[in-house]
Enzyme design. Structure first.
Site, PDB file in Angstrom:
ATOM      1  N   LYS A  22      -7.674   1.427  -3.175  1.00 21.14           N
ATOM      2  CA  LYS A  22      -7.308   0.958  -1.734  1.00 21.14           C
ATOM      3  C   LYS A  22      -7.535   2.188  -0.762  1.00 21.14           C
ATOM      4  CE  LYS A  22      -5.058  -1.018   1.710  1.00 21.14           C
ATOM      5  NZ  LYS A  22      -5.619  -2.118   2.307  1.00 21.14           N
ATOM      6  N   THR A  34       0.770  -1.104  -0.013  1.00 25.64           N
ATOM      7  CA  THR A  34       0.002   0.112  -0.179  1.00 25.64           C
ATOM      8  C   THR A  34       0.975   1.021  -0.142  1.00 25.64           C
ATOM      9  OG1 THR A  34      -1.686  -1.237   1.307  1.00 25.64           O
ATOM     10  CG2 THR A  34      -1.887   1.283   1.250  1.00 25.64           C
ATOM     11  N   LYS A  53      -1.295   5.269   8.592  1.00 27.28           N
ATOM     12  CA  LYS A  53      -0.775   5.426   7.502  1.00 27.28           C
ATOM     13  C   LYS A  53      -1.635   5.602   5.917  1.00 27.28           C
ATOM     14  CE  LYS A  53       1.831   2.343   3.924  1.00 27.28           C
ATOM     15  NZ  LYS A  53       2.377   0.977   3.694  1.00 27.28           N
TER      16      LYS A  53
HETATM   17  P1  NAD Z   1       6.027  -5.858   7.356  1.00 28.91           P
HETATM   18  O1  NAD Z   1       6.725  -4.827   7.850  1.00 28.91           O
HETATM   19  O2  NAD Z   1       5.555  -7.005   8.239  1.00 28.91           O
HETATM   20  O3  NAD Z   1       6.618  -6.508   6.073  1.00 28.91           O
HETATM   21  C1  NAD Z   1       7.385  -5.821   5.048  1.00 28.91           C
HETATM   22  C2  NAD Z   1       8.850  -6.607   4.772  1.00 28.91           C
HETATM   23  O4  NAD Z   1       9.545  -5.933   3.950  1.00 28.91           O
HETATM   24  C3  NAD Z   1       9.672  -6.722   6.147  1.00 28.91           C
HETATM   25  O5  NAD Z   1      10.034  -8.191   6.324  1.00 28.91           O
HETATM   26  C4  NAD Z   1      11.067  -5.998   5.466  1.00 28.91           C
HETATM   27  O6  NAD Z   1      12.165  -6.518   6.123  1.00 28.91           O
HETATM   28  C5  NAD Z   1      10.954  -5.988   4.056  1.00 28.91           C
HETATM   29  N1  NAD Z   1      11.891  -5.049   3.473  1.00 28.91           N
HETATM   30  C6  NAD Z   1      12.071  -3.659   3.676  1.00 28.91           C
HETATM   31  N2  NAD Z   1      12.407  -3.383   3.037  1.00 28.91           N
HETATM   32  C7  NAD Z   1      13.143  -4.047   1.951  1.00 28.91           C
HETATM   33  C8  NAD Z   1      14.007  -4.069   1.153  1.00 28.91           C
HETATM   34  N3  NAD Z   1      14.720  -2.969   0.572  1.00 28.91           N
HETATM   35  N4  NAD Z   1      14.211  -5.219   0.304  1.00 28.91           N
HETATM   36  C9  NAD Z   1      13.658  -6.511   0.796  1.00 28.91           C
HETATM   37  N5  NAD Z   1      12.836  -6.499   1.859  1.00 28.91           N
HETATM   38  C10 NAD Z   1      12.550  -5.361   2.425  1.00 28.91           C
HETATM   39  O7  NAD Z   1       4.847  -5.362   6.706  1.00 28.91           O
HETATM   40  P2  NAD Z   1       3.193  -5.904   6.274  1.00 28.91           P
HETATM   41  O8  NAD Z   1       2.612  -6.047   7.253  1.00 28.91           O
HETATM   42  O9  NAD Z   1       3.697  -7.188   5.608  1.00 28.91           O
HETATM   43  O10 NAD Z   1       2.958  -5.098   5.171  1.00 28.91           O
HETATM   44  C11 NAD Z   1       3.359  -5.010   3.776  1.00 28.91           C
HETATM   45  C12 NAD Z   1       2.556  -3.907   3.014  1.00 28.91           C
HETATM   46  O11 NAD Z   1       1.092  -4.542   2.923  1.00 28.91           O
HETATM   47  C13 NAD Z   1       2.531  -2.494   3.519  1.00 28.91           C
HETATM   48  O12 NAD Z   1       2.405  -1.531   2.518  1.00 28.91           O
HETATM   49  C14 NAD Z   1       1.099  -2.376   4.084  1.00 28.91           C
HETATM   50  O13 NAD Z   1       0.563  -1.064   4.314  1.00 28.91           O
HETATM   51  C15 NAD Z   1       0.335  -3.261   3.242  1.00 28.91           C
HETATM   52  N6  NAD Z   1      -0.768  -3.997   3.973  1.00 28.91           N
HETATM   53  C16 NAD Z   1      -0.810  -4.778   5.295  1.00 28.91           C
HETATM   54  C17 NAD Z   1      -1.710  -5.195   5.887  1.00 28.91           C
HETATM   55  C18 NAD Z   1      -1.690  -5.754   7.231  1.00 28.91           C
HETATM   56  O14 NAD Z   1      -2.711  -6.210   7.935  1.00 28.91           O
HETATM   57  N7  NAD Z   1      -0.298  -6.073   7.819  1.00 28.91           N
HETATM   58  C19 NAD Z   1      -3.096  -5.303   5.174  1.00 28.91           C
HETATM   59  C20 NAD Z   1      -3.233  -4.634   3.586  1.00 28.91           C
HETATM   60  C21 NAD Z   1      -2.059  -4.123   3.345  1.00 28.91           C
END
Ligand code: NAD
Length: 287
Positions: free
Chosen positions: A163, A88, A238
């Site tokens: 979204k 997102t 966010k």
């Molecule tokens: P998270 O922080 O658990 O996962 C993100 C991952 O990206 C981490 O493991 C981090 O180490 C990795 N990362 C960061 N920089 C990196 C790089 N340069 N190269 C490779 N890996 C890298 O976050 P999440 O909850 O999995 O959310 C991910 C996305 O999904 C976000 O944009 C969030 O807004 C969206 N989202 C989350 C949810 C939710 O309920 N968690 C729901 C809908 C959408």
């Protein structure tokens, strides 16, 4: 069977990659945090999760990181690779990475999701997708594995547009439902009676009927588990920041969206981080 690179194996990315592998695809994953996922080969460097893949999917924290990672992906990708960003992020970053991919002629999609970590694990996410028809046709079979529904919302960036509109409704409606429970408390109406009436009347909505913020009322939800997320308040903040930024840049009147953002900001800054976004009800009780 497709060869798929998956970058960003966090709370959402890991179960999504796992489901693709379980469906028989050859998935290679990369995360800077060195995360192992069942059925997914671990790449030592990001480029190893990109070279030779038919599809590369990213699931990353924000637009700045997506821009940086996509620059590197586009340098390493094969000419026929489809790049899908499921993070997102802000619409401008989404459109910028589409433009970057279009230069060498790569297909790309922005495909943020709704459904949270539970939906990611169960393979029941909803994908909101922006990009060309050809790119959507290629990505669709993968959305069907990771999710239950994929809506093609239009051109580049329109997945992110859908979204942030959806989540602005969600943030506003959750606050509205919490205020109604709070008012009911103060005027001598039981929460159960409020739920029984409003959930079957014109006040019904997802925040009330499916994700009721009052503990012990309605179906099982984070409120019944001490507001353990679910969907954390800081993630809602966010998304409300993203919708307000888009509204301000494009001259849209979103007064309630702004107010909802301010309420979640105060909640997160005041110790609400790590709590489900429905815990706004507990905050109202404290005054
Ligand atoms: P998270 O922080 O658990 O996962 C993100 C991952 O990206 C981490 O493991 C981090 O180490 C990795 N990362 C960061 N920089 C990196 C790089 N340069 N190269 C490779 N890996 C890298 O976050 P999440 O909850 O999995 O959310 C991910 C996305 O999904 C976000 O944009 C969030 O807004 C969206 N989202 C989350 C949810 C939710 O309920 N968690 C729901 C809908 C959408």
């Amino acid at each position: 069977m497709m060869k798929i690179g998956f970058i960003g194996l966090g709370n959402m990315g890991a179960p999504m990659a796992k489901n693709l592998a379980a469906a028989g695809h050859e998935v290679t994953g990369y995360d800077t945090a060195d995360i192992s996922v069942e059925g997914v080969a671990k790449a030592a460097a990001m480029e190893d999760a990109v070279r030779g893949q038919e599809v590369v999917i990213t699931m990353l924290p924000n637009g700045q990181i997506v821009r940086r990672v996509h620059e590197a992906i586009i340098r390493a990708a094969d000419p026929e690779t489809l790049i899908i960003d499921c993070s997102t992020i802000d619409i401008e970053s989404a459109r910028a990475v589409h433009d970057m991919a279009a230069e060498p002629g790569l297909l790309s999609l922005d495909a943020p999701v709704s459904g949270g970590t539970g939906g990611a694990a169960a393979g029941t996410l909803t994908f909101m997708v922006g990009g060309s028809d050809a790119a959507f046709a290629k990505g669709k079979p993968l959305f069907e594995i990771m999710g239950r529904k994929a809506v093609h919302c239009g051109a580049a960036g329109n997945g992110q547009a859908a979204k942030i509109c959806n989540n602005m409704i969600l943030g506003i409606s959750m606050i509205g439902v919490c205020e109604a429970f709070h008012l009911a408390d103060r005027i001598g109406l039981t929460r159960q009676a409020m739920f029984d009436v409003a959930s079957t009347s014109s006040g019904s909505c997802w925040s009330l009927n499916t994700y009721c913020p009052a503990p012990g009322v309605g179906p099982d939800s984070p409120s019944d588990h001490d507001y353990k997320p679910g969907f954390a308040a800081e993630l809602m903040l966010k998304d409300l920041d993203l919708s307000q930024t888009a509204a301000e840049k494009n001259g849209a009147a979103t007064e309630l969206g702004r107010h909802a953002r301010d309420i979640y900001k105060a909640f997160v800054d005041g110790g609400g981080e790590g709590k489900d976004f429905s815990a706004i009800l507990a905050k109202l009780e404290q005054g």
